[in-house]
Design a protein around this motif. Structure first.
Motif, PDB file in Angstrom:
ATOM      1  N   ALA A   7       0.830  -1.306   0.203  1.00 60.23           N
ATOM      2  CA  ALA A   7       0.101   0.047  -0.138  1.00 60.23           C
ATOM      3  C   ALA A   7       0.885   1.185  -0.073  1.00 60.23           C
ATOM      4  N   ALA A   8       1.868   1.313   0.750  1.00 58.35           N
ATOM      5  CA  ALA A   8       2.895   2.462   1.026  1.00 58.35           C
ATOM      6  C   ALA A   8       3.662   2.720  -0.267  1.00 58.35           C
ATOM      7  N   TYR A   9       3.964   1.541  -0.944  1.00 59.56           N
ATOM      8  CA  TYR A   9       4.704   1.670  -2.226  1.00 59.56           C
ATOM      9  C   TYR A   9       3.734   2.244  -3.457  1.00 59.56           C
ATOM     10  N   ARG A  10       2.566   1.839  -3.418  1.00 60.04           N
ATOM     11  CA  ARG A  10       1.657   2.156  -4.572  1.00 60.04           C
ATOM     12  C   ARG A  10       1.407   3.656  -4.572  1.00 60.04           C
ATOM     13  N   LEU A  11       0.963   4.214  -2.965  1.00 51.52           N
ATOM     14  CA  LEU A  11       0.700   5.111  -2.850  1.00 51.52           C
ATOM     15  C   LEU A  11       1.635   6.341  -3.086  1.00 51.52           C
ATOM     16  N   GLN A  12       2.798   5.855  -2.888  1.00 50.67           N
ATOM     17  CA  GLN A  12       4.049   6.881  -2.933  1.00 50.67           C
ATOM     18  C   GLN A  12       4.115   6.982  -4.370  1.00 50.67           C
ATOM     19  N   GLN A  13       3.810   5.958  -5.379  1.00 49.55           N
ATOM     20  CA  GLN A  13       3.996   6.179  -6.749  1.00 49.55           C
ATOM     21  C   GLN A  13       3.027   6.951  -7.181  1.00 49.55           C
ATOM     22  N   ALA A  14       1.756   7.116  -6.547  1.00 44.32           N
ATOM     23  CA  ALA A  14       0.805   7.882  -6.721  1.00 44.32           C
ATOM     24  C   ALA A  14       0.850   9.582  -6.256  1.00 44.32           C
ATOM     25  N   GLY A  15       2.092   9.695  -5.705  1.00 44.19           N
ATOM     26  CA  GLY A  15       2.454  10.948  -5.254  1.00 44.19           C
ATOM     27  C   GLY A  15       2.063  11.210  -3.915  1.00 44.19           C
ATOM     28  N   PHE A  16       1.566  10.404  -2.986  1.00 49.99           N
ATOM     29  CA  PHE A  16       1.441  10.571  -1.521  1.00 49.99           C
ATOM     30  C   PHE A  16       2.684  10.553  -0.815  1.00 49.99           C
ATOM     31  N   HIS A  60      15.630 -16.566  -2.190  1.00 52.31           N
ATOM     32  CA  HIS A  60      16.141 -16.130  -0.828  1.00 52.31           C
ATOM     33  C   HIS A  60      15.045 -15.905   0.271  1.00 52.31           C
ATOM     34  N   GLY A  61      13.733 -16.574   0.026  1.00 55.48           N
ATOM     35  CA  GLY A  61      12.872 -16.667   0.953  1.00 55.48           C
ATOM     36  C   GLY A  61      11.656 -15.683   0.699  1.00 55.48           C
ATOM     37  N   MET A  62      10.409 -15.987   1.037  1.00 49.27           N
ATOM     38  CA  MET A  62       9.375 -14.906   0.903  1.00 49.27           C
ATOM     39  C   MET A  62       9.534 -13.217   1.521  1.00 49.27           C
ATOM     40  N   GLN A  63      10.366 -13.224   2.574  1.00 48.76           N
ATOM     41  CA  GLN A  63      10.770 -12.018   3.167  1.00 48.76           C
ATOM     42  C   GLN A  63      11.547 -10.893   1.964  1.00 48.76           C
ATOM     43  N   SER A  64      12.101 -11.495   1.128  1.00 50.44           N
ATOM     44  CA  SER A  64      12.639 -10.855  -0.119  1.00 50.44           C
ATOM     45  C   SER A  64      11.650  -9.815  -0.483  1.00 50.44           C
ATOM     46  N   LEU A  65      10.327 -10.178  -0.674  1.00 48.16           N
ATOM     47  CA  LEU A  65       9.609  -9.172  -1.228  1.00 48.16           C
ATOM     48  C   LEU A  65       9.179  -8.060  -0.488  1.00 48.16           C
ATOM     49  N   SER A  66       9.132  -8.445   0.811  1.00 51.14           N
ATOM     50  CA  SER A  66       8.952  -7.356   1.883  1.00 51.14           C
ATOM     51  C   SER A  66      10.153  -6.495   2.157  1.00 51.14           C
ATOM     52  N   ASN A  67      11.354  -7.031   2.044  1.00 48.92           N
ATOM     53  CA  ASN A  67      12.788  -6.336   2.121  1.00 48.92           C
ATOM     54  C   ASN A  67      12.814  -5.251   0.755  1.00 48.92           C
ATOM     55  N   ALA A  68      12.467  -5.940  -0.125  1.00 48.98           N
ATOM     56  CA  ALA A  68      12.281  -4.947  -1.600  1.00 48.98           C
ATOM     57  C   ALA A  68      11.568  -3.929  -1.311  1.00 48.98           C
ATOM     58  N   LEU A  69      10.273  -4.027  -0.699  1.00 51.28           N
ATOM     59  CA  LEU A  69       9.283  -2.941  -0.626  1.00 51.28           C
ATOM     60  C   LEU A  69       9.883  -2.126   0.108  1.00 51.28           C
TER      61      LEU A  69
END
Length: 357
Positions: free
Chosen positions: A115-124, A302-311
């Protein structure tokens, strides 16, 4: 002054080559035409500027190296001016539609971070807070003795189309690996194996740990599954209210034997949601039955946490910060937090709570 630049060719043809080369690894591509310099009627310092947003510098170099001959060879077709390249880190992204509104997100799990990543892309303007000291919430990965162990979610299903697309967008496409999906259930001192990629009917009917009465009882789940099938949409739950009237345990108690619930359904729910059937909705069980039929399974190297780390590398996250209260007034959200530095009050235009309790 003596150079030439075909802006139409650059915009319509060259940037099409760029988009083709980068594919879904390009988050955003924009072209601007120079009008004038800082003073009225002065020449612009640049004829045109292209903004190409990718997930990381490594992606830029990798794609450019692979497509250098085509992309750089096309430059002579629109200009005789030597291009200048700048690789930069995007510090802010202001979007007039968002009016630079601020959002505070509680929870640095996959949901909150996305949510944070997408909202930041939208300018928030976005800030994430989490009581834990790491990103990922229940998708935590540990490494021990050469093994990568996911303590929570451990796979992505091919029906998770947006999650898979997000992983690729974040530069994790080369880490996606196909999984055999062999699951084990431990019953009475013995492991029973099931291939989760199989058709669920085939897998259940072949389960050696269920007697014929239990197997036949599972056929009763077909009717509610057919009835609610059209509303079991992962990305739009607005129509799921009709099936969200009882727990998965209550649903199972009405339709199947106790053995089916204890030996098949509850272990499945615990593996998927890290919760017992008495704590999740029947809708979630029906969703599994619909969307796990003959799917492909994927994991991350490298595990599912890789997704969260990248975000988390792309948004601002404040760890070890517990939210104690959320209030609203006419100006927005007022969030009380407690952390290592003591108690504090955070304010934002909006607040999103992305936690499980």
């Amino acid at each position: 002054e003596n150079g030439h630049f075909d802006i139409a060719y650059y915009r319509d043809h060259h940037m099409a080559l760029v988009r083709k080369a980068f594919g879904d690894r390009a988050c955003n591509i924009e072209v601007e035409e120079g009008l004038e310099g800082g003073k009225p009627d002065s020449l612009p310092p640049f004829v045109a500027i292209a903004h190409l947003q990718v997930d990381c510098i490594a992606t830029w170099h990798k794609v450019l190296q692979a497509n250098a001959q085509e992309l750089l060879g096309d430059v002579k077709n629109y200009t005789n001016i030597k291009p200048i390249m700048l690789l930069a880190n995007q510090m802010t992204h202001l979007n007039s539609k968002a009016n630079n509104k601020s959002v505070l997100i509680v929870g640095a799990g996959v949901c909150g971070l996305t949510a944070a990543y997408r909202l930041q892309q939208a300018g928030f303007s976005v800030q994430v807070v989490d009581s834990r000291d790491y990103a990922g919430g229940r998708t935590r990965t540990v490494k021990a003795n050469g093994f990568v162990v996911d303590q929570g979610a451990s796979l992505l299903v091919s029906s998770y189309t947006q999650a898979l697309q997000l992983a690729k967008e974040l530069g994790l496409g080369d880490q996606l690996v196909s999984l055999p999906g062999r699951a084990a259930t431990y019953i009475d001192g013995r492991f029973y194996y099931t291939n989760m990629g199989d058709n669920p009917v085939k897998a259940c009917l072949g389960a050696a740990y269920l007697d014929i009465k239990s197997k036949l009882s599972m056929m009763r789940m077909a009717l509610p599954l057919l009835k609610h099938q059209s509303t079991l949409n992962l990305y739009d739950i607005s129509g799921a209210a009709a099936s969200d009237v009882e727990t998965a345990h209550g649903f199972s108690a009405r339709l199947v034997t106790d053995a089916v619930y204890k030996r098949l359904i509850n272990p499945l729910l615990r593996g998927m949601y890290i919760a017992n059937g008495s704590d999740v909705s029947a809708t979630q069980l029906l969703w599994i039955l619909k969307n796990f039929s003959g799917v492909s399974l994927y994991g991350l190297t490298h595990g599912m946490q890789s997704l969260s780390n990248a975000l988390s590398e792309r948004v601002e996250v404040q760890y070890d910060t517990k939210v104690t209260r959320v209030d609203y007034d006419k100006n927005g959200a007022i969030v009380q937090v407690s952390g290592a530095a003591g108690d504090a009050t955070l304010k934002a235009d909006y607040c999103i709570v992305a936690t499980d309790g």
